[in-house]
Write an enzyme that holds these catalytic residues in place. Structure first.
Site, mmCIF file in Angstrom:
data_model
loop_
_atom_site.group_PDB
_atom_site.id
_atom_site.type_symbol
_atom_site.label_atom_id
_atom_site.label_comp_id
_atom_site.label_asym_id
_atom_site.label_seq_id
_atom_site.Cartn_x
_atom_site.Cartn_y
_atom_site.Cartn_z
ATOM 1 N N TYR A 20 58.876 -27.559 -10.509
ATOM 2 C CA TYR A 20 59.264 -28.813 -10.330
ATOM 3 C C TYR A 20 60.458 -29.246 -10.355
ATOM 4 C CZ TYR A 20 58.184 -33.671 -13.448
ATOM 5 O OH TYR A 20 58.009 -34.439 -13.453
ATOM 6 N N GLY A 59 49.024 -42.673 -8.475
ATOM 7 C CA GLY A 59 49.037 -41.490 -9.850
ATOM 8 C C GLY A 59 48.490 -43.012 -10.613
ATOM 9 N N GLY A 62 48.358 -42.028 -17.719
ATOM 10 C CA GLY A 62 49.866 -41.764 -18.296
ATOM 11 C C GLY A 62 50.685 -43.411 -17.504
ATOM 12 N N ILE A 63 51.602 -42.969 -17.280
ATOM 13 C CA ILE A 63 52.977 -44.185 -17.325
ATOM 14 C C ILE A 63 52.572 -45.099 -16.181
ATOM 15 C CG2 ILE A 63 55.123 -44.121 -15.850
ATOM 16 C CD1 ILE A 63 55.418 -41.815 -17.082
ATOM 17 N N GLY A 64 51.634 -44.476 -14.953
ATOM 18 C CA GLY A 64 51.071 -44.804 -13.725
ATOM 19 C C GLY A 64 50.181 -45.933 -14.189
ATOM 20 N N ASN A 109 45.925 -43.577 -12.449
ATOM 21 C CA ASN A 109 44.427 -43.661 -13.215
ATOM 22 C C ASN A 109 45.004 -43.118 -14.597
ATOM 23 O OD1 ASN A 109 45.437 -40.898 -11.181
ATOM 24 N ND2 ASN A 109 43.375 -40.883 -13.257
HETATM 25 N N1 LIG Z 1 55.305 -37.543 -19.136
HETATM 26 C C1 LIG Z 1 56.642 -37.121 -19.055
HETATM 27 O O1 LIG Z 1 56.842 -36.860 -20.234
HETATM 28 C C2 LIG Z 1 57.548 -37.177 -17.910
HETATM 29 C C3 LIG Z 1 58.771 -37.213 -17.783
HETATM 30 C C4 LIG Z 1 59.297 -36.634 -16.518
HETATM 31 C C5 LIG Z 1 59.331 -37.658 -15.122
HETATM 32 N N2 LIG Z 1 57.540 -38.011 -15.274
HETATM 33 C C6 LIG Z 1 57.102 -38.511 -13.739
HETATM 34 O O2 LIG Z 1 56.531 -38.810 -14.567
HETATM 35 C C7 LIG Z 1 54.981 -39.500 -13.766
HETATM 36 C C8 LIG Z 1 54.154 -39.699 -14.232
HETATM 37 O O3 LIG Z 1 53.758 -38.797 -14.917
HETATM 38 P P1 LIG Z 1 52.601 -39.146 -16.210
HETATM 39 O O4 LIG Z 1 53.482 -38.398 -17.427
HETATM 40 O O5 LIG Z 1 51.665 -40.115 -16.318
HETATM 41 O O6 LIG Z 1 51.668 -37.623 -16.347
HETATM 42 P P2 LIG Z 1 50.061 -38.155 -15.812
HETATM 43 O O7 LIG Z 1 49.872 -38.882 -16.589
HETATM 44 O O8 LIG Z 1 49.361 -36.659 -15.984
HETATM 45 O O9 LIG Z 1 50.297 -38.305 -14.417
HETATM 46 C C9 LIG Z 1 50.108 -38.005 -13.159
HETATM 47 C C10 LIG Z 1 49.056 -38.874 -11.973
HETATM 48 O O10 LIG Z 1 49.131 -38.016 -10.699
HETATM 49 C C11 LIG Z 1 47.982 -37.881 -10.171
HETATM 50 N N3 LIG Z 1 48.459 -37.023 -8.690
HETATM 51 C C12 LIG Z 1 48.828 -35.535 -9.018
HETATM 52 N N4 LIG Z 1 48.608 -35.273 -8.212
HETATM 53 C C13 LIG Z 1 48.643 -35.891 -7.299
HETATM 54 C C14 LIG Z 1 47.389 -35.804 -6.018
HETATM 55 N N5 LIG Z 1 48.250 -35.137 -5.220
HETATM 56 N N6 LIG Z 1 47.647 -36.875 -4.757
HETATM 57 C C15 LIG Z 1 47.328 -38.466 -6.131
HETATM 58 N N7 LIG Z 1 47.523 -38.519 -7.205
HETATM 59 C C16 LIG Z 1 48.606 -37.448 -7.882
HETATM 60 C C17 LIG Z 1 47.279 -37.683 -11.224
HETATM 61 O O11 LIG Z 1 45.781 -37.539 -10.872
HETATM 62 P P3 LIG Z 1 45.137 -37.030 -12.115
HETATM 63 O O12 LIG Z 1 44.560 -37.602 -12.662
HETATM 64 O O13 LIG Z 1 43.766 -36.830 -10.270
HETATM 65 O O14 LIG Z 1 45.218 -36.095 -11.423
HETATM 66 C C18 LIG Z 1 48.145 -38.635 -12.265
HETATM 67 O O15 LIG Z 1 47.508 -40.255 -12.142
HETATM 68 C C19 LIG Z 1 55.331 -38.348 -12.848
HETATM 69 O O16 LIG Z 1 55.809 -38.585 -11.802
HETATM 70 C C20 LIG Z 1 56.271 -37.201 -13.339
HETATM 71 O O17 LIG Z 1 56.539 -36.315 -13.015
HETATM 72 C C21 LIG Z 1 56.879 -37.678 -16.104
#
Ligand SMILES: NC(=O)c1ccc[n+]([C@@H]2O[C@H](COP(=O)([O-])OP(=O)(O)OC[C@H]3O[C@@H](n4cnc5c(N)ncnc54)[C@H](OP(=O)(O)O)[C@@H]3O)[C@@H](O)[C@H]2O)c1
Length: 319
Positions: A176, A10, A14-16, A12
Site C-alpha cells: 500500500y 470509489g 468514506g471520503i469518496g 460509494n
Molecule cells: N481513511 C483514511 O484514514 C485514509 C488515510 C490515507 C489515505 N486514504 C485514502 O483515501 C481514499 C479513500 O479511502 P476511504 O478511507 O474513504 O476508504 P473506503 O471507505 O474503504 O473507500 C474506498 C473506496 O474504494 C473503492 N474501491 C476499492 N477497490 C476498487 C476497485 N478495484 N474499483 C473501484 N472501486 C474500488 C471501494 O469500493 P467498495 O465499497 O466496492 O469496496 C470504496 O468505495 C483511498 O485512496 C485511501 O487510500 C484514506
C-alpha cells in the site's frame, strides 16, 4: 462558479462518498465510478436526496481491471461531451490480508488498483479533460508515505506480477505504502507532461480519516479492526477531507497549481530540509507535521522508473 462535471472513483463509501455529496451540494454534476452498482445505489440516492441535485450518476468501474476502465471510458464518452475533474479516490488496502491477490490482468491487486488503474484511466480520458477550460486531476495519497523518511525504504517493483510470490512474504502495508508513494511521484511527471494541455495534476496527502463500518468489516483480521476502530475515535470525518478535495479541484487558489502534494489544510507541501539518514528535531517535526514530505518523493530516477513501469504495464490498453 461554472458547473463542472467530476468523476470520483470509489464514491460509494468514506471520503469518496463525502466528496460526491460535497460536489453535488455545490451544484456540480457527479459521476460516481463504482465497482458494485447494486451496493452503491443507496449511496447515490442518499447523495441526491441530501444535495437536492439529481445530476449524480452511477457508473460501473473496477479500477483494478484494464478492460473495465476501457469499458467505463467508452460508455462515458458515448453519453458525455466533456470532463472537468477526475478524482482517483478508490484504493485497495485490505488490512491483515495475508495472501497475494491479482487483478484480471495478472497484476498484484494493490498496484493494479492504486497506480496502474489511475494511470490508464487518466490517459484514456486525457483528451476529454484537455477540452475543459480548467481541467484538474487529483490523486489520493496518504500520510503513510512518511515511512520513506527511513533512508532504507525503497519502492519495490520486482514483484508486480507475483514473480516472487513463493519466496517473498505478502505485506499489505508495504504494498500500500509503495503504491501510494509511486502515485505521489507520478503526480509530478504527469503534471509536467500535461502542462501543454492545461491539465493540472496534484496529489493530496490524506491523514487518519474515520472509516465506515463496512470498510472495517472488510479487514481480514480482528486485531487490525480493533486498532482501526480505536483510531476512528480520534480520526477526522470524511467530510473534512472532502472539503479539501473540493478546494483543490475548484478553487481559484489552485487554478494554476500543478505537480504538488497538498495536505488536508490545503497547504502545498515541500520537501524536508532534513537529509536522508539525519535525525534530530527537524526530522521529528517533519514526521509529526504535514508540511513536508521525504526526500525520496523527489528522486528523479525513481520518478522516471515509475512512469516507465506505468507505461509498459498499460500500453496495450491506452489506445
Ligand atoms: N481513511 C483514511 O484514514 C485514509 C488515510 C490515507 C489515505 N486514504 C485514502 O483515501 C481514499 C479513500 O479511502 P476511504 O478511507 O474513504 O476508504 P473506503 O471507505 O474503504 O473507500 C474506498 C473506496 O474504494 C473503492 N474501491 C476499492 N477497490 C476498487 C476497485 N478495484 N474499483 C473501484 N472501486 C474500488 C471501494 O469500493 P467498495 O465499497 O466496492 O469496496 C470504496 O468505495 C483511498 O485512496 C485511501 O487510500 C484514506
Amino acid at each position: 462558479m461554472k458547473k463542472k462535471t467530476v468523476i470520483i472513483t470509489g464514491a460509494n463509501s468514506g471520503i469518496g462518498k463525502a466528496a460526491a455529496k460535497k460536489f453535488s451540494s455545490e451544484g456540480h454534476r457527479v459521476i460516481m465510478a463504482c465497482r458494485n452498482i447494486e451496493k452503491s445505489k443507496p449511496a447515490q440516492n442518499e447523495i441526491i436526496e441530501a444535495s437536492k441535485n439529481d445530476t449524480v450518476e452511477l457508473m460501473k468501474l473496477d479500477v483494478s481491471s484494464f478492460e473495465s476502465i476501457r469499458a467505463f471510458c467508452s460508455e462515458y464518452r458515448r453519453n458525455n461531451d466533456g470532463l472537468d475533474i477526475l478524482i482517483h479516490n478508490a484504493a485497495f488496502f485490505n488490512h491483515g490480508e495475508k495472501v497475494f491477490q491479482f487483478s484480471p490482468d495478472g497484476i498484484e491487486l494493490t498496484w493494479a488498483t492504486n497506480l496502474f488503474g489511475p494511470f490508464l484511466m487518466t490517459h484514456v480520458l486525457k483528451d476529454l479533460l484537455a477540452q475543459s477550460d480548467d481541467p484538474r486531476i487529483l490523486n489520493a495519497s496518504t500520510t503513510n508515505i512518511k515511512h520513506f523518511f527511513d533512508p532504507k525504504r525503497n519502492i519495490e517493483l520486482d514483484n508486480l506480477h507475483g514473480e516472487l510470490k513463493d519466496t517473498k512474504k505478502y505485506n499489505v502495508y508495504k504494498l500500500y505504502g509503495d503504491s501510494k508513494m509511486a502515485l505521489s511521484m507520478l503526480t509530478f511527471t504527469l503534471a509536467e507532461e500535461f502542462k501543454p494541455d492545461g491539465i493540472k495534476v496534484n496529489a493530496v496527502m490524506i491523514p487518519n480519516i474515520r472509516q465506515e463500518k463496512e470498510s472495517l468489516r472488510k479487514f481480514k483480521m480482528g486485531y487490525y479492526r480493533v486498532i482501526a476502530t480505536l483510531q476512528n475515535i480520534i480520526a477526522r470525518p470524511p467530510e473534512r477531507m472532502a472539503d479539501t478535495y473540493y478546494h483543490i479541484c475548484t478553487s481559484d487558489e489552485f487554478k494554476d497549481i500543478t505537480g504538488k502534494l497538498v495536505n488536508i489544510d490545503n497547504k502545498i507541501m515541500s520537501c524536508t530540509k532534513v537529509p536522508p539518514g539525519k535525525g534530530g528535531f527537524g526530522l521529528i517535526k517533519d514526521l509529526f507535521g504535514s508540511d513536508h514530505y521525504p526526500v525520496y518523493v523527489e528522486d528523479r530516477e525513481m520518478i522516471e522508473t515509475v512512469r516507465e513501469v506505468c507505461r509498459t504495464e498499460t500500453e496495450k490498453f491506452v489506445q
